[in-house]
Scaffold this active site. Sequence first.
Site: not given
Length: 259
Positions: A104, A149, A156, A238, A241
């Site tokens: 990301r 990320h 994910d 999460e 994740h």
Amino acid sequence: MPSFPVALRALTLPFAALLALSSAPVARAAEPAPPKGFVALSDVDPTIVQEMRYATAHNFTGHRVDGYRRPVCLLTRPAAKALRAAQRVVLRRGYTLKVYDCYRPRRAVADFVAWAKDLGDERMKEEFYPRVEKSRLFEDGYIAEKSGHSRGSTMDVTLVRLPVRPTRPYVPGERLVPCHAPRAERFPDNSVDMGTGFDCFDTLAHTLDPRVQGAQRVHRLLLKSVLENAGFRNLAEEWWHYTLREEPFPDTYFDFPVR
């Protein structure tokens, strides 16, 4: 004294030159490229399903996130290889892995932060954070100034039962259903039932939340055990994740676009 046509041509020459200059292509600053050590996941394992949510409007912001030029998963080579090893395990059990997000860019994280500060934009609240006030997203840890990320070894990920049935496209403006609702009521993701949808800003998304039982818990624990055995660690808040434990760029946050 020059004739009128000659004088007219002299007057129009600067304008013609200016017009040519204005129509010339504008040089753009070169964008950063992926450094050596990054790969497209599809080049390492084309069997892993990719549903890159931030390259679409179906995410908590409601828009395509800055930095996602193509819906592809980019990872560091060690992370991609470790994910391939995990895929071999789940395939033998009748599943495939599916990634929602991988590398990301920092500009995407900045987009998240800007969106979180705009308290008037709650178009996706009903699905992604129905029980959390948007003003608390930073305080509660759902949005942060930095993301692992951006180091390239976090993804994910979820499980999909074989054979894979496609997830229908999201239609912007369609009726939203809370991410913690029963699976039959939520957006029809083709993944197995994990108890919540992806990117659900809710404590029910905590991997080992005791309220999650039955098949939902089995699915979470299967994903967790397989990925941990492959070298990843889970973020407890999460269920989707995971980060490679021995990531090659533990202190570097990259900002090249996903393309």
